[in-house]
Design a protein around this motif. Structure first.
Motif, PDB file in Angstrom:
ATOM      1  N   ILE A  77       0.831  -1.198   0.000  1.00 10.92           N
ATOM      2  CA  ILE A  77       0.000   0.000   0.000  1.00 10.92           C
ATOM      3  C   ILE A  77       0.870   1.255   0.000  1.00 10.92           C
ATOM      4  N   GLY A  78       1.956   1.235   0.758  1.00 10.16           N
ATOM      5  CA  GLY A  78       2.848   2.400   0.810  1.00 10.16           C
ATOM      6  C   GLY A  78       3.488   2.716  -0.523  1.00 10.16           C
ATOM      7  N   GLU A  79       3.806   1.680  -1.301  1.00  8.50           N
ATOM      8  CA  GLU A  79       4.400   1.922  -2.621  1.00  8.50           C
ATOM      9  C   GLU A  79       3.394   2.529  -3.588  1.00  8.50           C
ATOM     10  N   GLY A  80       2.124   2.480  -3.264  1.00  8.58           N
ATOM     11  CA  GLY A  80       1.111   3.050  -4.142  1.00  8.58           C
ATOM     12  C   GLY A  80       0.854   4.523  -3.896  1.00  8.58           C
ATOM     13  N   PHE A  81       1.645   5.159  -3.035  1.00  5.85           N
ATOM     14  CA  PHE A  81       1.483   6.583  -2.748  1.00  5.85           C
ATOM     15  C   PHE A  81       2.765   7.332  -3.121  1.00  5.85           C
ATOM     16  N   PRO A  82       3.066   7.490  -4.410  1.00  6.03           N
ATOM     17  CA  PRO A  82       4.293   8.201  -4.799  1.00  6.03           C
ATOM     18  C   PRO A  82       4.259   9.668  -4.423  1.00  6.03           C
ATOM     19  N   ALA A  83       3.064  10.219  -4.161  1.00  5.00           N
ATOM     20  CA  ALA A  83       2.982  11.642  -3.805  1.00  5.00           C
ATOM     21  C   ALA A  83       3.471  11.889  -2.388  1.00  5.00           C
ATOM     22  N   TYR A  84       3.617  10.845  -1.607  1.00  2.77           N
ATOM     23  CA  TYR A  84       4.086  10.984  -0.227  1.00  2.77           C
ATOM     24  C   TYR A  84       5.393  10.197  -0.091  1.00  2.77           C
ATOM     25  N   PRO A  85       6.527  10.825  -0.425  1.00  2.58           N
ATOM     26  CA  PRO A  85       7.798  10.082  -0.422  1.00  2.58           C
ATOM     27  C   PRO A  85       8.216   9.600   0.971  1.00  2.58           C
ATOM     28  N   MET A  86       7.714  10.235   2.041  1.00  4.89           N
ATOM     29  CA  MET A  86       8.116   9.806   3.379  1.00  4.89           C
ATOM     30  C   MET A  86       7.524   8.452   3.758  1.00  4.89           C
ATOM     31  N   VAL A  87       6.361   8.137   3.171  1.00  2.00           N
ATOM     32  CA  VAL A  87       5.722   6.864   3.506  1.00  2.00           C
ATOM     33  C   VAL A  87       6.593   5.674   3.104  1.00  2.00           C
ATOM     34  N   PRO A  88       7.069   5.609   1.849  1.00  3.11           N
ATOM     35  CA  PRO A  88       7.947   4.477   1.495  1.00  3.11           C
ATOM     36  C   PRO A  88       9.232   4.444   2.301  1.00  3.11           C
ATOM     37  N   LEU A  89       9.772   5.624   2.658  1.00  7.78           N
ATOM     38  CA  LEU A  89      11.012   5.642   3.424  1.00  7.78           C
ATOM     39  C   LEU A  89      10.809   5.043   4.819  1.00  7.78           C
ATOM     40  N   VAL A  90       9.706   5.431   5.453  1.00  9.38           N
ATOM     41  CA  VAL A  90       9.432   4.883   6.788  1.00  9.38           C
ATOM     42  C   VAL A  90       9.165   3.384   6.718  1.00  9.38           C
ATOM     43  N   LEU A  91       8.393   2.985   5.702  1.00 12.53           N
ATOM     44  CA  LEU A  91       8.082   1.562   5.577  1.00 12.53           C
ATOM     45  C   LEU A  91       9.323   0.754   5.241  1.00 12.53           C
ATOM     46  N   ASP A  92      10.212   1.312   4.407  1.00 15.10           N
ATOM     47  CA  ASP A  92      11.452   0.596   4.078  1.00 15.10           C
ATOM     48  C   ASP A  92      12.328   0.387   5.300  1.00 15.10           C
ATOM     49  N   ARG A  93      12.155   1.218   6.330  1.00  9.82           N
ATOM     50  CA  ARG A  93      12.958   1.071   7.533  1.00  9.82           C
ATOM     51  C   ARG A  93      12.376   0.016   8.490  1.00  9.82           C
ATOM     52  N   PHE A  94      11.049  -0.015   8.620  1.00 10.39           N
ATOM     53  CA  PHE A  94      10.431  -0.871   9.627  1.00 10.39           C
ATOM     54  C   PHE A  94       9.905  -2.195   9.082  1.00 10.39           C
ATOM     55  N   ILE A  95       9.431  -2.195   7.825  1.00 11.67           N
ATOM     56  CA  ILE A  95       8.846  -3.425   7.292  1.00 11.67           C
ATOM     57  C   ILE A  95       9.852  -4.572   7.228  1.00 11.67           C
ATOM     58  N   PRO A  96      11.093  -4.356   6.756  1.00 14.87           N
ATOM     59  CA  PRO A  96      12.063  -5.476   6.768  1.00 14.87           C
ATOM     60  C   PRO A  96      12.303  -6.033   8.169  1.00 14.87           C
ATOM     61  N   LEU A  97      12.307  -5.146   9.176  1.00 14.92           N
ATOM     62  CA  LEU A  97      12.500  -5.610  10.546  1.00 14.92           C
ATOM     63  C   LEU A  97      11.341  -6.498  10.993  1.00 14.92           C
ATOM     64  N   VAL A  98      10.116  -6.082  10.644  1.00 17.08           N
ATOM     65  CA  VAL A  98       8.942  -6.877  11.007  1.00 17.08           C
ATOM     66  C   VAL A  98       8.960  -8.222  10.280  1.00 17.08           C
ATOM     67  N   ILE A  99       9.348  -8.214   9.022  1.00 10.57           N
ATOM     68  CA  ILE A  99       9.403  -9.470   8.256  1.00 10.57           C
ATOM     69  C   ILE A  99      10.451 -10.414   8.830  1.00 10.57           C
ATOM     70  N   VAL A 100      11.603  -9.865   9.236  1.00 12.14           N
ATOM     71  CA  VAL A 100      12.646 -10.698   9.849  1.00 12.14           C
ATOM     72  C   VAL A 100      12.121 -11.338  11.136  1.00 12.14           C
ATOM     73  N   LEU A 101      11.449 -10.555  11.958  1.00  9.14           N
ATOM     74  CA  LEU A 101      10.886 -11.106  13.192  1.00  9.14           C
ATOM     75  C   LEU A 101       9.815 -12.153  12.885  1.00  9.14           C
ATOM     76  N   GLY A 102       8.992 -11.882  11.853  1.00 14.87           N
ATOM     77  CA  GLY A 102       7.960 -12.846  11.488  1.00 14.87           C
ATOM     78  C   GLY A 102       8.539 -14.153  10.984  1.00 14.87           C
ATOM     79  N   VAL A 103       9.562 -14.070  10.139  1.00 17.46           N
ATOM     80  CA  VAL A 103      10.204 -15.289   9.629  1.00 17.46           C
ATOM     81  C   VAL A 103      10.867 -16.066  10.761  1.00 17.46           C
ATOM     82  N   SER A 104      11.508 -15.339  11.695  1.00 19.27           N
ATOM     83  CA  SER A 104      12.155 -16.018  12.824  1.00 19.27           C
ATOM     84  C   SER A 104      11.127 -16.712  13.709  1.00 19.27           C
ATOM     85  N   LEU A 105      10.014 -16.021  13.958  1.00 18.95           N
ATOM     86  CA  LEU A 105       8.954 -16.644  14.753  1.00 18.95           C
ATOM     87  C   LEU A 105       8.359 -17.853  14.034  1.00 18.95           C
ATOM     88  N   LEU A 106       8.244 -17.741  12.718  1.00 18.83           N
ATOM     89  CA  LEU A 106       7.747 -18.871  11.930  1.00 18.83           C
ATOM     90  C   LEU A 106       8.694 -20.066  12.040  1.00 18.83           C
TER      91      LEU A 106
END
Length: 368
Positions: A77-106
């Motif tokens: 969803i964040g990649e679909g908002f090019p008019a708000y460049p801060m959204v992808p930047l914030v998501l690029d910082r936190f989403i990989p961390l969440v995915i790493v934790l999710g994969v580890s928990l899995l």
């Protein structure tokens, strides 16, 4: 991959008219739907005896899978908002961390389910449970070792997802050798315990549910970790022993090679005791006692003192718990039998008086 997905969506009817964030959202939603269908179909398609394990695996891994899919949806969803460049930047910082934790928990829950299924294959409550105790001990130690490995790898990868920490770690790489020596020296006792735990799992001087005597305390091994062992004492206390202690100090393991145990009963009796009759009485008592395993039935005079003989009775049972109860019952039975049938055979003191006794004049007059 996302570009190919957008191209595929735009080729569909009305696909080009959809906003970019909607097109990005369709991919994780499709994966989510497929996962839901798979979680319901997999137990049905599995072999009948494997269905409980498959259901358990899906139930334990549902949360981490949903966490990973939710993070993917938010990122799409964040990649679909090019008019708000801060959204992808914030998501690029936190989403990989969440995915790493999710994969580890899995991985943690999936591997934990595997080890749980392995432990359920071995029943340590059986009478002859030597093989089950060996396998359970190895499984538990290996499970904790894998868990520690997953935690360490998760922390390392999570830190590497943050660019600042990654650059800082790269700058400290040159001094990693010295830092490793310092940390190793400071934590040498902990490292020794971990290595000792691995050695315990391989050599197995003691196992889960072994009957042991450590520092005069008798009990059963309840838990084995990489750093300590928990012994359940007979009076429900818990004795926590460091792993390294068990490799440095001697201890008794009553069930090292087999679960059956020989119990000893010591009785002191007079020299006039009829040992063959006592031996027959014990044989009759054991034949009717369900605690006896039918293997060992011995009554012997093993020592003497100035006033008594030492009678040792040996009896066997399937495990240490039954052996303890059987010893107590045999002791009570033999003492009661001596009281009722050979009371003169109970311990007593003998005195011999030498010389003659002369009565005084007052005693003579009282007698007359």
């Amino acid at each position: 991959m996302l570009d190919h997905w957008h191209t595929l969506i735009q080729q569909l009817p009305l696909g080009a008219a959809l906003p970019l964030w909607v097109q990005s959202l369709l991919l994780p939603l499709a994966v989510w739907v497929l996962y839901g269908l798979f979680s319901r179909i997999a137990p049905v398609l599995a072999v009948r005896r494997s269905r409980p394990g498959v259901r358990l695996l899906i139930r334990r891994t549902r949360l981490p899978v949903q966490l990973i899919l939710a993070a993917t949806v938010i990122h799409s969803i964040g990649e679909g908002f090019p008019a708000y460049p801060m959204v992808p930047l914030v998501l690029d910082r936190f989403i990989p961390l969440v995915i790493v934790l999710g994969v580890s928990l899995l991985a943690y829950r999936a591997i934990g389910t595997l080890f749980l299924a392995l432990r359920q294959r071995f029943d340590i409550s059986m009478a002859d449970n030597l093989r089950a105790r060996q396998a359970t001990t190895q499984i538990l130690v290996l499970e904790r070792l894998v868990t520690v490995t997953i935690v360490v790898i998760t922390i390392a990868i999570a830190l590497m997802t943050v660019p600042e920490v990654r650059r800082f770690g790269t700058s400290l790489l040159a001094s990693a050798g010295v830092a490793g020596l310092v940390v190793g020296f400071a934590a040498q006792q902990s490292i020794a315990n971990v290595l000792a735990g691995i050695q315990i799992a391989i050599t197995q001087p003691l196992r889960i549910d072994d009957a042991v005597v450590i520092d005069g305390e008798w009990g059963w091994v309840e838990e084995i970790t990489l750093t300590y062992v928990v012994v359940r004492i007979w009076d429900k206390r818990r004795l926590v022993v460091p792993i390294s202690y068990l490799l440095q100090k001697p201890f008794q393991n009553w069930t090292r090679s087999t679960a059956s145990v020989i119990g000893t009963v010591i009785i002191h009796a007079d020299y006039t005791v009829d040992v063959p009759a006592l031996r027959l009485e014990q044989a009759r008592f054991l034949a009717a006692n369900p605690l006896w395993d039918g293997q060992v039935d011995v009554v012997q005079i093993t020592d003497t003192t100035q006033t008594t003989v030492v009678i040792r009775s040996l009896v066997s049972a399937e495990n240490s718990s039954k052996a303890w109860d059987l010893r107590c019952e045999v002791r009570e039975k033999l003492i009661r039998w001596l009281q009722e049938n050979q009371p003169d055979a109970l311990p007593r003191q003998r005195m011999r008086i030498k010389g003659s006794v002369t009565a005084s004049p007052s005693d003579r007059s009282s007698v007359s």
